[in-house]
Design a protein around this motif. Structure first.
Motif, PDB file in Angstrom:
ATOM      1  N   ALA A  73      15.176  19.543 -14.414  1.00  0.00           N
ATOM      2  CA  ALA A  73      14.008  19.354 -15.278  1.00  0.00           C
ATOM      3  C   ALA A  73      12.811  20.162 -14.808  1.00  0.00           C
ATOM      4  O   ALA A  73      12.000  20.619 -15.611  1.00  0.00           O
ATOM      5  CB  ALA A  73      13.647  17.866 -15.337  1.00  0.00           C
ATOM      6  N   ASN A 111       7.622  14.080 -23.552  1.00  0.00           N
ATOM      7  CA  ASN A 111       8.811  14.860 -23.900  1.00  0.00           C
ATOM      8  C   ASN A 111       8.470  16.268 -24.385  1.00  0.00           C
ATOM      9  O   ASN A 111       9.108  16.818 -25.275  1.00  0.00           O
ATOM     10  CB  ASN A 111       9.639  14.133 -24.968  1.00  0.00           C
ATOM     11  N   ASP A 161      15.271  13.811 -19.150  1.00  0.00           N
ATOM     12  CA  ASP A 161      14.778  12.772 -18.251  1.00  0.00           C
ATOM     13  C   ASP A 161      13.942  13.421 -17.151  1.00  0.00           C
ATOM     14  O   ASP A 161      14.455  14.183 -16.332  1.00  0.00           O
ATOM     15  CB  ASP A 161      15.964  12.020 -17.634  1.00  0.00           C
ATOM     16  N   THR A 162      12.644  13.147 -17.137  1.00  0.00           N
ATOM     17  CA  THR A 162      11.740  13.762 -16.157  1.00  0.00           C
ATOM     18  C   THR A 162      11.133  12.731 -15.217  1.00  0.00           C
ATOM     19  O   THR A 162      10.095  12.987 -14.604  1.00  0.00           O
ATOM     20  CB  THR A 162      10.618  14.527 -16.877  1.00  0.00           C
ATOM     21  N   ARG A 163      11.767  11.582 -15.076  1.00  0.00           N
ATOM     22  CA  ARG A 163      11.260  10.579 -14.134  1.00  0.00           C
ATOM     23  C   ARG A 163      11.255  11.138 -12.713  1.00  0.00           C
ATOM     24  O   ARG A 163      12.230  11.724 -12.255  1.00  0.00           O
ATOM     25  CB  ARG A 163      12.112   9.320 -14.204  1.00  0.00           C
TER      26      ARG A 163
END
Length: 534
Positions: free
Chosen positions: A456, A496, A512-514
């Motif tokens: 990411a 997003n 998913d960029t957690r």
């Protein structure tokens, strides 16, 4: 004959390790001039008989080994035995460089270092390499000055070598407009006769544009540097903390701080490093002076050696055609890389102009057919890769259902200005691996990761880098601008979307960029530029 030479070589190394264990220190500079003068004194003028080792003996041994080590300048494959001899020759050249530097014969030291790095890569690749540049009589100061004027970014060349005898720096800054030529001849001892005998260039005082300088930390050994590097890389992986800062600052103190007075005087903006050992697998951009990262002051690049690099600038007025290929799906047990689809398609259709091949179309045959039918200024591969420290046979780039091994890369004829390995999930660049790729791929420069990177986090960096590349004075400065955009929070991932790419609309990014904080150096310093940085 080979076994006799290797036996003789081992004896010589044993003798020389004693000779170099405690080199003489200079007492010529006051602590007020160099606050760290006890650790980084200027190099002394020293006669070999006063504790060093006569360069003539080392040169004789190099010549003897070269006669048995296939000294043909053609680019040919080497047998393991011959490659081993090339490696031994490389070690001898590093010892020769140390002796020349101790006598303040810096141009001769630079030439010996260049030959040492070349022989080391030949041993790793099992292949003789063609030198792209001749020996220099001024540590390439004339070329440094030419490039500084060409890019408008004052540039310095920095050799960094570690050994049991200490850490040594040779810096080559650009010249100031009214700065006199550097003088090397006053402290040379028998240099002319040695250079004439072995055909190495003799330094002329009126041919030097910059003034190369030397700093030595006698109490900083390879083992100590390696311990700090291991901790630095391990701590960088924790993106929730700054535990890496003590090691980052220590590396800055060793590698950069001793040169700062000269760099500031010359108003340097770009640093070109030639480094050995595990220093190749750390990003100098993330070194920290206690207040700022190095990237906040300098654009940074590493090169395998000057003689194996062609520092020529392409026409920036032409938008380069890009061949962008990658994997987003899982293959051969590797994890999927969903961000590569956004990365490849955005770069090739919105940022630059080119062709895209994803997943099942990402094959060696397609790569081969495309580069044989069209010239691409950039080849971008977003995939998995692995570069093993001492084994080109085990190093590879992952394609769809197949792998391109490093010892096959030269046969692909990847002639391009920039080869980017946007490689996720596995480290790229272990020691000689990345340098070998830069030399053997056919590409003038390589952009690749130094550790396991975030899928990411990589896509935004690549998009920002390519967005600035056509108008940047150099590839190194384009990378610096992208890294600073991360560090300063200009480029972020929110709702997003990738936002903040210079002059570019927000990019949908349903990934998913957690745990992804792009300000952390884990994300912005993971990629390094090797080779031609212009």
């Amino acid at each position: 004959m080979r076994y006799f030479l290797l036996w003789f070589l081992s004896l010589m190394f044993a003798m020389m390790s004693l000779s170099f264990s405690k080199p003489a220190r200079s007492q010529s500079n006051s602590p007020s001039q160099f606050p760290d003068s006890q650790r980084y004194p200027d190099s002394p003028s020293r006669n070999p008989s006063s504790g060093g080792f006569n360069p003539l003996i080392i040169l004789n041994l190099i010549n003897s080994l070269s006669r048995s080590g296939n000294n043909d300048q053609q680019q040919v494959d080497l047998s393991p035995d011959i490659a081993e001899i090339r490696g031994q020759i490389g070690r001898l050249y590093f010892l020769l460089a140390r002796q020349y530097a101790a006598q303040n014969q810096l141009p001769q030291a630079c030439n010996a270092l260049e030959k040492g790095y070349g022989a080391e890569l030949e041993a790793y690749l099992h292949k003789r390499m063609r030198s792209l540049n001749p020996d220099s009589d001024d540590c390439y100061a004339s070329e440094v000055q030419r490039i500084s004027q060409l890019t408008g970014s004052p540039t310095a060349l920095i050799y960094v070598t570690t050994s049991k005898g200490g850490l040594e720096l040779i810096g080559v800054p650009p010249s100031s407009p009214n700065k006199p030529a550097g003088i090397f001849s006053r402290t040379r001892i028998g240099a002319k006769s040695l250079q004439e005998k072995f055909g190495l260039p003799i330094s002329q005082t009126n041919q030097s544009n910059g003034t190369p300088f030397r700093k030595v930390a006698y109490n900083v050994t390879t083992e100590e540097v390696d311990r700090v590097i291991i901790d630095f890389r391990n701590n960088l992986r924790d993106t929730s903390s700054n535990d890496f800062l003590p090691q980052s600052q220590q590396l800055y103190d060793w590698v950069v701080r001793p040169m700062e007075p000269e760099l500031e005087k010359a108003q340097v903006k770009t640093l070109v490093f030639v480094m050995n050992g595990n220093l190749r697998v750390v990003p100098p951009a993330a070194f920290h002076d206690g207040k700022r990262y190095l990237v906040e002051k300098y654009a940074v690049v590493t090169i395998p050696s000057w003689q194996l690099t062609e520092p020529n600038r392409p026409d920036r007025a032409l938008i380069p055609q890009i061949l962008a290929m990658g994997l987003s799906e899982s293959v051969e047990g590797w994890s999927p890389l969903p961000a590569t689809k956004v990365e490849v398609e955005t770069i090739s259709s919105q940022v630059l102009v080119g062709k895209t091949f994803m997943n099942s179309a990402f094959t060696k045959d397609n790569l081969r057919s495309q580069i044989s039918s069209q010239n691409f200024g950039i080849i971008h591969l977003a995939t998995h890769a692995k570069f093993v420290k001492n084994s080109p046979q085990e190093s590879f780039i992952q394609f769809w259902g197949d792998r391109l091994q490093m010892n096959q890369i030269s046969k692909m004829n990847l002639v391009t200005d920039l080869l980017t390995l946007s490689a996720c999930e596995t480290a790229v660049g272990q020691n000689l691996g990345l340098a070998g790729l830069a030399v053997d791929s056919g590409a003038k420069s390589v952009l690749a990761s130094l550790w396991t990177v975030s899928d990411a986090g990589t896509a935004p960096l690549m998009i920002r880098f390519y967005r600035g590349l056509p108008t940047a004075p150099s590839k190194a400065i384009a990378l610096q601008e992208a890294q600073l955009a991360f560090l300063r929070g200009e480029v972020t991932i929110k709702n997003n979307q990738i936002i903040g790419v210079k002059g570019f609309p927000n990019i949908p990014f349903l990934i998913d960029t957690r745990g992804v904080d792009l300000k952390h150096p884990f994300f912005w310093s993971s990629f390094t530029l090797v080779g031609n940085w212009l």
